[in-house]
Design an enzyme around this catalytic site. Structure first.
Site, mmCIF file in Angstrom:
data_model
loop_
_atom_site.group_PDB
_atom_site.id
_atom_site.type_symbol
_atom_site.label_atom_id
_atom_site.label_comp_id
_atom_site.label_asym_id
_atom_site.label_seq_id
_atom_site.Cartn_x
_atom_site.Cartn_y
_atom_site.Cartn_z
ATOM 1 C CB SER A 1 43.687 34.845 25.193
ATOM 2 O OG SER A 1 44.489 33.865 25.808
ATOM 3 C CE LYS B 1 44.829 29.812 30.133
ATOM 4 N NZ LYS B 1 44.391 30.975 30.934
ATOM 5 C CG ASN C 1 41.380 34.928 35.734
ATOM 6 O OD1 ASN C 1 42.348 34.160 35.663
ATOM 7 N ND2 ASN C 1 41.305 36.037 35.023
ATOM 8 C CB VAL D 1 43.462 30.524 35.244
ATOM 9 C CG1 VAL D 1 43.923 29.261 34.526
ATOM 10 C CG2 VAL D 1 41.952 30.560 35.355
ATOM 11 C CB CYS E 1 49.409 36.617 32.382
ATOM 12 S SG CYS E 1 48.582 35.572 33.607
ATOM 13 C CB ILE F 1 42.872 46.403 29.388
ATOM 14 C CG1 ILE F 1 41.448 46.158 29.872
ATOM 15 C CG2 ILE F 1 43.062 47.860 29.014
ATOM 16 C CD1 ILE F 1 41.040 46.935 31.121
ATOM 17 C CG ASN F 2 45.701 40.308 30.423
ATOM 18 O OD1 ASN F 2 44.886 39.800 31.211
ATOM 19 N ND2 ASN F 2 46.569 39.589 29.755
ATOM 20 N N GLY G 1 37.467 44.368 27.333
ATOM 21 C CA GLY G 1 37.268 44.655 28.747
ATOM 22 C C GLY G 1 35.792 44.889 28.993
ATOM 23 N N GLY H 1 35.527 38.118 26.531
ATOM 24 C CA GLY H 1 35.881 36.981 27.378
ATOM 25 C C GLY H 1 34.824 36.684 28.416
HETATM 26 C C1 LIG Z 1 39.509 33.092 33.286
HETATM 27 C C2 LIG Z 1 40.317 34.042 32.449
HETATM 28 C C3 LIG Z 1 41.517 33.596 31.873
HETATM 29 C C4 LIG Z 1 42.290 34.449 31.099
HETATM 30 N N1 LIG Z 1 43.440 33.968 30.521
HETATM 31 C C5 LIG Z 1 44.151 34.778 29.684
HETATM 32 C C6 LIG Z 1 45.300 34.271 28.985
HETATM 33 O O1 LIG Z 1 45.647 33.096 29.082
HETATM 34 N N2 LIG Z 1 45.998 35.133 28.189
HETATM 35 C C7 LIG Z 1 45.617 36.444 28.023
HETATM 36 O O2 LIG Z 1 46.276 37.175 27.300
HETATM 37 N N3 LIG Z 1 44.522 36.925 28.654
HETATM 38 C C8 LIG Z 1 43.784 36.137 29.482
HETATM 39 N N4 LIG Z 1 42.654 36.637 30.104
HETATM 40 C C9 LIG Z 1 42.277 38.053 29.907
HETATM 41 C C10 LIG Z 1 41.214 38.209 28.822
HETATM 42 O O3 LIG Z 1 41.671 37.731 27.571
HETATM 43 C C11 LIG Z 1 40.780 39.682 28.692
HETATM 44 O O4 LIG Z 1 41.920 40.451 28.395
HETATM 45 C C12 LIG Z 1 40.143 40.243 29.947
HETATM 46 O O5 LIG Z 1 39.426 39.265 30.632
HETATM 47 C C13 LIG Z 1 39.241 41.436 29.671
HETATM 48 O O6 LIG Z 1 38.171 41.129 28.806
HETATM 49 P P1 LIG Z 1 36.701 40.636 29.334
HETATM 50 O O7 LIG Z 1 36.244 41.647 30.343
HETATM 51 O O8 LIG Z 1 35.849 40.564 28.108
HETATM 52 O O9 LIG Z 1 36.918 39.297 29.937
HETATM 53 C C14 LIG Z 1 41.865 35.794 30.896
HETATM 54 C C15 LIG Z 1 40.668 36.230 31.460
HETATM 55 C C16 LIG Z 1 39.889 35.381 32.220
HETATM 56 C C17 LIG Z 1 38.605 35.879 32.813
#
Ligand SMILES: Cc1cc2nc3c(=O)[nH]c(=O)nc-3n(C[C@H](O)[C@H](O)[C@H](O)COP(=O)(O)O)c2cc1C
Ligand SMILES: Cc1cc2nc3c(=O)[nH]c(=O)nc-3n(C[C@H](O)[C@H](O)[C@H](O)COP(=O)(O)OP(=O)(O)OC[C@H]3O[C@@H](n4cnc5c(N)ncnc54)[C@H](O)[C@@H]3O)c2cc1C
Ligand code: FES
Lengths: 256, 305
Positions: free
Chosen positions: B24, B48, B72, B74, B132, B193-194, B245, B267
């Site tokens: 997401s 999203k 980030n 956002v 978040c 993880i978030n 992650g 992500g």
């Molecule tokens: C630009 C951006 C926006 C994100 N927005 C959300 C979101 O709206 N809801 C959510 O649950 N996680 C959000 N995440 C977290 C990601 O879903 C994910 O948990 C986190 O980035 C770790 O995975 P990754 O290292 O593959 O990015 C966001 C991450 C990024 C980088």
């Protein structure tokens, strides 16, 4: 995302370089004002891609040019690329400048690294009279003077310290110009403060204009929403995204 | 020898054709990446983060590059859940992939409301975003206490007619307790993880880089932390785990499966490589072929030692 082959690298001054790529697709499809998103290094260093404008395209020879200034890590790593190397590039991306065939007198106003996308705009625009007003810090950093001269009817260069061309702000020169003659449209690319002042000047005369905005980017295609830019939406405002809705916006839509 | 590989996983009652899901926030609603590859190749898409009403999000800059990762801020910019249902679901449905709605709210009532609305829409699962770090209310403030998680999940579950995934924040002392609280309150799955709460400073300007001052860290830099958390949570709960992650290739995905995840999300790596999702599926297949693994489920929690 593709590997694009480098045909030529040319230093324009101490820290500004032109790279010419061979690319049938990008040279055929790119519009003035669009950008490419570059992976500067194949690894975790300078992890994100860097957005760089398309400066000029040569459709007959199937090449396009970018010009970059070394700022930090990513642009520093670009200096390692040589002719025949391949670079990992996404693009062309974004929404470019709008060219109106009925416009007869246009002005482009650029500052610093913002001058680059204006070159292709001048090459493509059918207007009878094209003026370029370009601002630089000093004589030492003036680049692409001959290229701009070739593609416009009048080139006015201004430097902050007066070491070359006129001394002072490009916006003051623009202000004089729109007082002297009817201008159909103005295109800006450069520091936000310069574009804000420029739009204020044009607003008094209702002259249409476009601005090319800069923002830090992630995906470069509109999915991650990090490259936010405040724009008008009815009586309110919203965040648009520079990589997809822009980088070029209607000058009156942007909330500076 | 060309034995067919089985990549399908069953996740909380949801059948995924493979365990690779777009995370997401990094994938919008899929439109942009549909120009790069067939979205139908994905196991699923977590869209999203959605809220009851449209949200503008935080002021820019919203991204900062850090060693092997990004921050980030956002702040959940989104068109609101109703616009998602009307305009985005029909688009994603054109592709053969699971739709996971990522839902947030400021209050417990808003979470209930979101789950009720989304349960009547054509999504395959709901991922409750209790994690978040970029918004003032709701989300991580619920997700970082046992009571908060217990309350939101239990109340939201009453309205859930779809599998309920609870997305956990790593910004807690003991993530296993939080995961257990989610399980006890009725979560069908947890995703983790978030992002990790972080900060970047521009020394020259003496200013924070991000408009919101702090932001969430993601990308390869967080992978060891994420793997450790997935491993610990897999020992603590019985419900399936979605791990994420910093995943950037098939081997990374295998590592998360071995640590105990039943599926993975990707992500940030997509910003660098827009094909990372499909290349991860290919890499996973290659690993299975090379190591004589016929079903991807054989890898889940199959860590030796
Ligand atoms: C630009 C951006 C926006 C994100 N927005 C959300 C979101 O709206 N809801 C959510 O649950 N996680 C959000 N995440 C977290 C990601 O879903 C994910 O948990 C986190 O980035 C770790 O995975 P990754 O290292 O593959 O990015 C966001 C991450 C990024 C980088
Ligand atoms: C649409 C667009 C077109 C551009 N066109 C050109 C061009 O034609 N020529 C040129 O020289 N430069 C151009 N830039 C600016 C260029 O992208 C930055 O100078 C470059 O990203 C700096 O990277 P760095 O690693 O050298 O600097 P660092 O400061 O080390 O970068 C760190 C991070 O900040 C981001 N960043 C830093 N400065 C900027 C900035 N001004 N704008 C956006 N992100 C930034 C980087 O992308 C990176 O994520 C353009 C920017 C945009 C948004
Ligand atoms: S950089 Fe991702 S939306 Fe603009």
């Amino acid at each position: 995302m593709k590997s694009e082959k480098i045909k030529m690298v040319r230093p324009l001054n101490e820290n500004t370089f032109l790279i010419r790529f061979e690319s049938e697709i990008i040279s055929n499809t790119a519009q003035a004002g669009q950008f490419i998103h570059i992976k500067c290094f194949d690894g975790l260093d300078a992890y994100l891609r860097r957005p760089i404008s398309i400066c000029s395209v040569d459709r007959a020879n199937k090449t396009f040019d970018i010009v970059y200034q070394v700022r930090g890590k990513g642009t520093g790593l670009l200096c390692a690329f040589r002719p025949e190397d391949e670079m990992d590039v996404m693009g062309p991306l974004g929404h470019g400048f709008t060219l109106h065939a009925e416009h007869r007198n246009i002005v482009v106003v650029g500052g610093g690294i913002g001058i680059f996308p204006l070159l292709q705009l001048l090459k493509d625009h059918p207007a009878l009279k094209k003026t370029a007003i370009l601002g630089f810090r000093s004589r030492a950093v003036v680049v692409l003077e001959d290229e701009f001269k070739e593609h416009c009817d009048e080139l006015i260069i201004a430097t902050d310290d007066g070491s070359y061309g006129e001394k002072g702000f490009v916006t003051s020169i623009l202000e004089k110009r729109v007082q002297e003659e009817p201008v159909d449209m103005v295109y800006f690319c450069g520091p936000s403060i310069m574009m804000k002042r420029g739009v204020e000047i044009l607003r008094q005369r209702n002259i249409p204009c476009e601005v090319s905005m800069e923002q830090r980017m992630g995906c470069g295609i509109g999915a991650c929403l990090v490259c936010a830019c405040k724009t008008k939406k009815g009586d309110d405002w919203d965040y648009s995204h520079v990589c997809k809705d822009g980088p070029v916006f209607d000058g009156y839509e942007v909330v500076f | 020898m060309n034995k067919s590989l089985n990549l399908a996983v069953n996740l909380a009652g949801m059948k995924l054709k493979n365990p690779v899901i777009a995370a997401s926030g990094a994938f919008g609603f899929g439109r942009e990446y549909s120009n790069y590859f067939d979205l139908g190749r994905l196991g699923g898409i977590a869209v999203k983060g959605l809220t009851p009403l449209p949200r503008k999000g935080n002021p820019p800059p919203r991204i900062a590059e850090t060693p092997a990762g990004i921050l980030n801020s956002v702040g959940l910019q989104n068109p609101g859940v109703h616009a998602f249902i009307e305009k985005e679901i029909p688009f994603i449905r054109k592709f053969d992939t699971a739709i996971i709605a990522n839902a947030s709210g400021n209050t417990v009532e808003e979470y209930e409301n979101m789950v009720e609305i989304l349960s009547d829409s054509d999504v395959d699962a709901i991922e409750l975003n209790l994690s978040c770090p970029n918004v003032k209310e709701g989300c991580m403030s619920f997700g970082s206490t046992l009571e908060g998680v217990g309350k939101v999940v239990a109340r939201a579950k009453k309205y859930a007619k779809k599998p309920l995934i609870v997305k956990l924040t790593p910004n807690v002392t003991d993530i296993t307790e939080i995961a257990r609280a989610a399980e006890d309150a009725g979560a069908d799955s947890v995703s983790l993880i978030n992002t990790l709460l972080g900060m970047a400073i521009d020394a020259k300007a003496r200013r924070p880089v991000l408009g919101n001052i702090t932001g969430g860290l993601s990308g390869p830099a967080v992978k060891p932390v994420a793997l450790r958390m997935v491993y610990q949570v897999s020992k603590a709960v019985k419900i399936p785990i979605i791990g994420m992650g910093g995943i950037s290739c098939g081997t990374d995905a295998v590592e998360f499966l071995l640590a105990g995840a039943s599926a993975v999300m990707i992500g940030t790596a997509g910003f660098v490589n827009p094909l990372v999702w499909v290349e991860t599926i290919d890499g996973l297949e290659a690993y299975m072929r090379e190591n004589g693994v016929h079903s991807v489920t054989e890898l889940i929690g199959a860590l030796i030692g």
